[in-house]
Motif scaffolding. Structure first.
Motif, mmCIF file in Angstrom:
data_model
loop_
_atom_site.group_PDB
_atom_site.id
_atom_site.type_symbol
_atom_site.label_atom_id
_atom_site.label_comp_id
_atom_site.label_asym_id
_atom_site.label_seq_id
_atom_site.Cartn_x
_atom_site.Cartn_y
_atom_site.Cartn_z
ATOM 1 N N PHE A 1 -3.641 -5.471 -7.439
ATOM 2 C CA PHE A 1 -3.320 -4.127 -6.941
ATOM 3 C C PHE A 1 -3.931 -3.058 -7.831
ATOM 4 O O PHE A 1 -3.440 -1.966 -7.917
ATOM 5 C CB PHE A 1 -1.800 -3.966 -6.880
ATOM 6 N N SER B 1 -0.453 9.514 -5.164
ATOM 7 C CA SER B 1 -0.939 8.251 -4.564
ATOM 8 C C SER B 1 -1.399 7.236 -5.602
ATOM 9 O O SER B 1 -1.476 6.054 -5.296
ATOM 10 C CB SER B 1 -2.126 8.567 -3.642
ATOM 11 N N GLU C 1 -3.310 1.963 -6.926
ATOM 12 C CA GLU C 1 -2.871 2.716 -5.755
ATOM 13 C C GLU C 1 -1.388 2.410 -5.531
ATOM 14 O O GLU C 1 -1.017 1.236 -5.387
ATOM 15 C CB GLU C 1 -3.698 2.265 -4.550
ATOM 16 N N LYS C 2 -0.553 3.427 -5.548
ATOM 17 C CA LYS C 2 0.901 3.197 -5.474
ATOM 18 C C LYS C 2 1.265 2.433 -4.195
ATOM 19 O O LYS C 2 2.072 1.508 -4.236
ATOM 20 C CB LYS C 2 1.640 4.542 -5.497
ATOM 21 N N ARG C 3 0.585 2.810 -3.086
ATOM 22 C CA ARG C 3 0.924 2.197 -1.785
ATOM 23 C C ARG C 3 0.808 0.676 -1.876
ATOM 24 O O ARG C 3 1.669 -0.048 -1.383
ATOM 25 C CB ARG C 3 -0.023 2.742 -0.704
ATOM 26 N N SER C 4 -0.257 0.204 -2.570
ATOM 27 C CA SER C 4 -0.461 -1.259 -2.544
ATOM 28 C C SER C 4 0.293 -1.933 -3.686
ATOM 29 O O SER C 4 0.253 -3.139 -3.835
ATOM 30 C CB SER C 4 -1.957 -1.586 -2.651
ATOM 31 N N LEU C 5 0.996 -1.138 -4.505
ATOM 32 C CA LEU C 5 1.726 -1.751 -5.622
ATOM 33 C C LEU C 5 2.974 -2.468 -5.110
ATOM 34 O O LEU C 5 3.349 -3.513 -5.603
ATOM 35 C CB LEU C 5 2.136 -0.679 -6.639
ATOM 36 N N GLY C 6 3.620 -1.837 -4.119
ATOM 37 C CA GLY C 6 4.835 -2.448 -3.574
ATOM 38 C C GLY C 6 5.844 -2.666 -4.683
ATOM 39 O O GLY C 6 6.063 -1.793 -5.524
ATOM 40 N N GLU C 7 6.365 -3.905 -4.735
ATOM 41 C CA GLU C 7 7.431 -4.119 -5.732
ATOM 42 C C GLU C 7 6.853 -4.231 -7.145
ATOM 43 O O GLU C 7 7.570 -4.318 -8.110
ATOM 44 C CB GLU C 7 8.250 -5.373 -5.361
ATOM 45 N N ASN C 8 5.505 -4.199 -7.257
ATOM 46 C CA ASN C 8 4.911 -4.263 -8.605
ATOM 47 C C ASN C 8 4.970 -2.914 -9.305
ATOM 48 O O ASN C 8 4.529 -2.787 -10.445
ATOM 49 C CB ASN C 8 3.444 -4.707 -8.513
ATOM 50 N N LEU C 9 5.494 -1.893 -8.591
ATOM 51 C CA LEU C 9 5.499 -0.545 -9.173
ATOM 52 C C LEU C 9 6.219 -0.561 -10.522
ATOM 53 O O LEU C 9 5.756 0.013 -11.503
ATOM 54 C CB LEU C 9 6.203 0.427 -8.218
#
Ligand SMILES: Cn1cc(Br)cc1C(=O)Nc1[nH]nc2c1CN(C(=O)N[C@H](CN1CCCC1)c1ccccc1)C21CC1
Length: 346
Positions: free
Chosen positions: A22, A80, A43-51
């Motif tokens: 990600f 973003s 990209e925050k959107r594709s981080l999902g639970e990895n944020l």
């Protein structure tokens, strides 16, 4: 280059040097000093639970400063994206280095291992555990010094080094048996196992436990049986065996490794535990140059810097300090002056 407005005027983006799940890593130039940096863009959107892993990596990196850990310079966040500006390691991955040399001599392996061990011991001394130590996470700088990266899985167990961890994470090939079994485990013990796998890879040029089928790989790890090539000295075999102990309670500890005979051979001193290179010290030459550039007094400049906000001021100061420590002239390019670089004809 995909335009990231937040970086404009601060960094000049160059090629992509890494692409992971990600995130991607791009080479860039810090405009004010002309120094090369690496920018990890997520990209925050594709981080999902990895944020949350990004937060973990940020918290860890902001408290770490060590010769053999890739230094964090600046953190930027937009709605973003996250941008982590970190030390650029131009020697590539240790893994590629081992492969191209087939394997390292005991002397070369010892030099590399001492550097990695000093970074891990420092990490543990601050209550962190890495949990994802593997050759791909050890990079080389241009002087072929080791640099630890990828702290997205590192943890600071609440109970300190005696606090148990439960999340099974990291790459199975380097994962300790207790991690593979999904049992509760102690972070620093799994880091010792992974360093054992790393040392084996340095000395042998291949991995102790490897298999295409994950369950066969797990079986091999749980059995803790691996090849001992003829070229391994008795002392190397003993050290590796003490690190690749399937029972974590029998596994050698980091503080024992620091003064281990094999680790010490040819060196007079044990590895200094706090081989940290303090970047957060006051250097009047750098403060004055930066203050003059910003048209404020050195006192006001230090007032700003010593908040260590990991903003552009922090990055500029760290990069100036880096240059000074490498014996290079400390300089910043005034407004408009673009440093001479090999001109491209475009
Ligand atoms: C491979 N390579 C060759 C040259 Br020459 C320079 C490099 C290079 O990667 N240099 C470099 N300097 N600083 C960094 C890097 C790479 N790098 C990295 O953080 N690289 C990691 C590599 N991980 C290893 C296992 C999975 C991904 C990465 C993480 C997420 C997305 C892409 C790459 C940093 C930012 C810290």
């Amino acid at each position: 280059m995909a335009p990231y407005p937040v970086l404009r005027g601060l960094y000049e983006l160059d090629k992509t040097i890494g692409c992971g799940g990600f995130a991607k890593v791009k080479l860039a130039t810090h405009i004010l000093t002309g120094e090369k940096v690496a920018i990890k863009i997520m990209e925050k959107r594709s981080l999902g639970e990895n944020l949350h892993r990004v937060r973990v990596e940020l918290d860890a990196l902001q408290s770490l400063s060590h010769r053999h850990i890739s230094q964090l310079y600046q953190v930027l966040e937009t709605e973003s994206h996250f941008f982590l500006v970190v030390e650029y390691c131009s020697g590539g991955e240790l893994f590629d280095h081992i492969v191209e040399k087939n394997r390292l001599s005991e002397k070369e392996a010892r030099a590399a291992f001492r550097q990695i061990l000093s970074a891990v011991a420092y990490l543990h001394s601050l209550g962190f555990v890495h949990r994802d130590l593997k050759p791909e996470n050890v990079l080389l700088d241009k002087d072929l010094n080791m640099k630890l990266i990828d702290f997205g899985l590192c943890a600071k167990p609440s109970g300190g080094l005696t606090g148990f961890l439960y999340t099974s994470c990291g790459s199975p090939t380097y994962a300790a048996p207790e991690l593979v079994l999904g049992k509760k485990y102690l972070g620093h013990e799994v880091d010792v196992w992974s360093m054992g796998v790393l040392l084996y890879a340095l000395l042998c040029g291949f991995l102790p436990f490897d298999d295409d089928k994950i369950d066969t790989l797990y079986k091999k790890i749980l059995e803790g049986k691996y090849e001992e090539p003829a070229w391994l000295t008795a002392e190397s075999r003993r050290l590796i065996r003490s690190m690749l102990q399937t029972d974590p309670k029998k596994r050698v500890r980091v503080d024992e490794l620091l003064s281990h005979p094999w680790v010490m051979r040819g060196f007079r001193e044990p590895i200094p535990l706090n081989n940290s290179c303090n970047m957060k010290e006051h250097d009047s030459q750098c403060v004055n140059i930066l203050a003059r550039h910003k048209n404020i007094t050195p006192e006001e400049m230090w007032e700003l810097l010593s908040k260590w906000k990991y903003d552009y001021n922090t990055a500029t100061y760290f990069l100036m300090l880096n240059r000074k420590r490498r014996g290079l002239p400390v300089r910043i390019f005034g407004p408009g002056a673009t440093p001479f670089r090999n001109y491209r004809n475009n």
